[in-house]
Design a protein around this motif. Structure first.
Motif, PDB file in Angstrom:
ATOM      1  N   ALA A   1      20.932  10.755  17.509  1.00 45.66           N
ATOM      2  CA  ALA A   1      20.579   9.825  16.440  1.00 45.66           C
ATOM      3  C   ALA A   1      19.125   9.389  16.622  1.00 45.66           C
ATOM      4  N   PRO A   2      18.311   9.388  15.569  1.00 46.01           N
ATOM      5  CA  PRO A   2      16.909   8.984  15.708  1.00 46.01           C
ATOM      6  C   PRO A   2      16.782   7.490  15.962  1.00 46.01           C
ATOM      7  N   ASP A   3      15.653   7.114  16.552  1.00 41.41           N
ATOM      8  CA  ASP A   3      15.394   5.689  16.773  1.00 41.41           C
ATOM      9  C   ASP A   3      14.033   5.261  16.229  1.00 41.41           C
ATOM     10  N   MET A   4      13.404   6.123  15.399  1.00 37.37           N
ATOM     11  CA  MET A   4      12.117   5.777  14.799  1.00 37.37           C
ATOM     12  C   MET A   4      11.945   6.558  13.509  1.00 37.37           C
ATOM     13  N   ALA A   5      11.239   5.965  12.571  1.00 35.62           N
ATOM     14  CA  ALA A   5      10.938   6.645  11.312  1.00 35.62           C
ATOM     15  C   ALA A   5       9.461   6.485  10.998  1.00 35.62           C
ATOM     16  N   THR A   6       8.870   7.538  10.414  1.00 36.15           N
ATOM     17  CA  THR A   6       7.485   7.486   9.961  1.00 36.15           C
ATOM     18  C   THR A   6       7.472   7.674   8.451  1.00 36.15           C
ATOM     19  N   ILE A   7       6.880   6.739   7.750  1.00 34.11           N
ATOM     20  CA  ILE A   7       6.811   6.816   6.297  1.00 34.11           C
ATOM     21  C   ILE A   7       5.352   6.866   5.861  1.00 34.11           C
ATOM     22  N   ARG A   8       5.100   7.591   4.780  1.00 32.29           N
ATOM     23  CA  ARG A   8       3.764   7.682   4.179  1.00 32.29           C
ATOM     24  C   ARG A   8       3.846   7.079   2.779  1.00 32.29           C
ATOM     25  N   LEU A   9       3.173   5.966   2.594  1.00 31.62           N
ATOM     26  CA  LEU A   9       3.194   5.284   1.307  1.00 31.62           C
ATOM     27  C   LEU A   9       1.779   4.873   0.951  1.00 31.62           C
ATOM     28  N   GLY A  10       1.597   4.514  -0.288  1.00 31.47           N
ATOM     29  CA  GLY A  10       0.244   4.155  -0.677  1.00 31.47           C
ATOM     30  C   GLY A  10       0.174   3.499  -2.033  1.00 31.47           C
ATOM     31  N   VAL A  11      -1.056   3.354  -2.491  1.00 29.74           N
ATOM     32  CA  VAL A  11      -1.333   2.695  -3.768  1.00 29.74           C
ATOM     33  C   VAL A  11      -2.320   3.555  -4.546  1.00 29.74           C
ATOM     34  N   THR A  12      -2.073   3.719  -5.839  1.00 35.52           N
ATOM     35  CA  THR A  12      -2.976   4.438  -6.732  1.00 35.52           C
ATOM     36  C   THR A  12      -3.226   3.601  -7.972  1.00 35.52           C
ATOM     37  N   HIS A  13      -4.505   3.472  -8.355  1.00 37.27           N
ATOM     38  CA  HIS A  13      -4.857   2.737  -9.574  1.00 37.27           C
ATOM     39  C   HIS A  13      -5.939   3.486 -10.340  1.00 37.27           C
ATOM     40  N   GLN A  14      -5.896   3.332 -11.660  1.00 37.74           N
ATOM     41  CA  GLN A  14      -6.855   3.980 -12.559  1.00 37.74           C
ATOM     42  C   GLN A  14      -7.635   2.923 -13.330  1.00 37.74           C
ATOM     43  N   ALA A  15      -8.937   3.150 -13.510  1.00 38.57           N
ATOM     44  CA  ALA A  15      -9.776   2.230 -14.281  1.00 38.57           C
ATOM     45  C   ALA A  15     -10.958   3.004 -14.862  1.00 38.57           C
ATOM     46  N   GLU A  16     -11.644   2.387 -15.809  1.00 34.63           N
ATOM     47  CA  GLU A  16     -12.796   3.052 -16.422  1.00 34.63           C
ATOM     48  C   GLU A  16     -13.974   3.112 -15.466  1.00 34.63           C
TER      49      GLU A  16
END
Length: 233
Positions: free
Chosen positions: A40-55
Motif C-alpha cells: 500500500a502506498p504512503d505518499m502521493a505526488t500531484i501536479r496542479l496549477g492555474v491558467t488564466h487568459q487576458a488581453e
C-alpha cells in the motif's frame, strides 16, 4: 630431416589450438530472474496549477500568480512542508488570430495565456482528498496527474531483488534437470535494477474528506542475470 619434422609439429599445434580453446570453453547456464513486491502506498505526488487568459500579458500573469499564491498559502496552512511543494512549469504564450487562415492578412496577437504548474507531495494520504478540494477552492483549475509511491522504497526494492534471485535459481535448476546435467555454483550475478513504484490495483477507499481518491497498491520490480557453472564432465 629434424627441421622438417619440427615444422610439421608446429603446424599441427597451430591448427589444433583453436579446437583446444573451443573445447576448454566453460560450460555454463545463464538465466534472468524477475521479482515483484506489492504494498500500500504512503505518499502521493500531484501536479496542479492555474491558467488564466487576458488581453494583456501582465494581466494574464497577475491573475495566474494571484491564484497560485492563494494555493500555496492554503497548502502551508494544511501543514505541507516547503520541500514538498515545487514549481514545475511556468508558461506565458500569446494567442493569435488568423494564424492558419489562407488570406493575405498577417496573424495578430489577440491575447495571452499564463500558466503555472506546481508539484505537491502529500505524505499524509488521509489528507489527500482535503488537499485536492482546498486547492480547487482557492483557484487551481488545471490538474496534470496523480502518482502514488513509497516514502522509503528501499525495503521493497531489496525484497524484489531477493525474489528475482530466487526466480533465477529456480530457472537454472529446472534447465539443468531438463538437460540432464548437474547445476554448479554461481559464477556471476548482474543487477539490472527495476521499475519504481507503479499502480497495480485500485481500492475503493476515500482518502479523507473532499475529492474521493482510491490509493490501491503499488508494485516494485527487480531483474537480475545469473551465470551458473555445470558440475562434472
Amino acid at each position: 630431416m629434424r627441421r622438417t619434422i619440427l615444422g610439421a609439429t608446429l603446424l599441427m599445434v597451430a591448427f589444433a589450438s583453436p579446437v583446444l580453446a573451443q573445447d576448454a570453453a566453460p560450460r555454463q547456464i545463464t538465466v534472468t530472474g524477475t521479482g515483484e513486491v506489492a504494498a500500500a502506498p504512503d505518499m502521493a505526488t500531484i501536479r496542479l496549477g492555474v491558467t488564466h487568459q487576458a488581453e494583456v500579458a501582465q494581466a494574464a500573469m497577475d491573475a495566474t500568480s494571484g491564484a497560485v499564491s492563494r494555493v500555496l498559502e492554503r497548502l502551508d496552512a494544511l501543514g505541507l512542508e516547503p520541500r514538498d511543494v515545487q514549481t514545475a512549469n511556468l508558461i506565458l504564450n500569446p494567442l493569435w488570430s488568423g494564424q492558419y487562415s489562407s488570406g493575405e492578412a498577417a496573424p495578430e496577437i489577440t491575447g495571452f495565456v499564463a500558466s503555472n504548474t506546481i508539484a505537491v507531495r502529500v505524505r499524509a494520504l488521509d489528507t489527500l482528498g482535503e488537499v485536492l478540494q482546498a486547492v480547487l477552492e482557492d483557484g487551481a483549475n488545471t490538474f496534470d496527474g496523480l502518482q502514488f509511491s513509497m516514502q522509503e522504497p528501499k525495503p521493497l526494492e531489496d525484497e524484489a531483488r531477493r525474489k528475482a534471485v530466487e526466480d533465477a535459481m529456480e530457472k537454472a535448476a529446472l534447465l539443468a534437470e531438463a538437460a540432464g546435467v548437474t547445476l554448479g555454483p554461481v559464477q556471476s550475478i548482474s543487477d539490472h535494477g527495476g521499475g519504481g513504484p507503479v499502480m497495480m490495483e485500485m481500492a475503493s477507499a476515500r482518502m479523507g474528506s473532499g475529492v474521493p481518491v482510491a490509493a490501491g497498491e503499488v508494485t516494485v520490480s527487480a531483474s537480475v542475470s545469473m551465470v551458473f557453472g555445470i558440475a562434472g564432465e
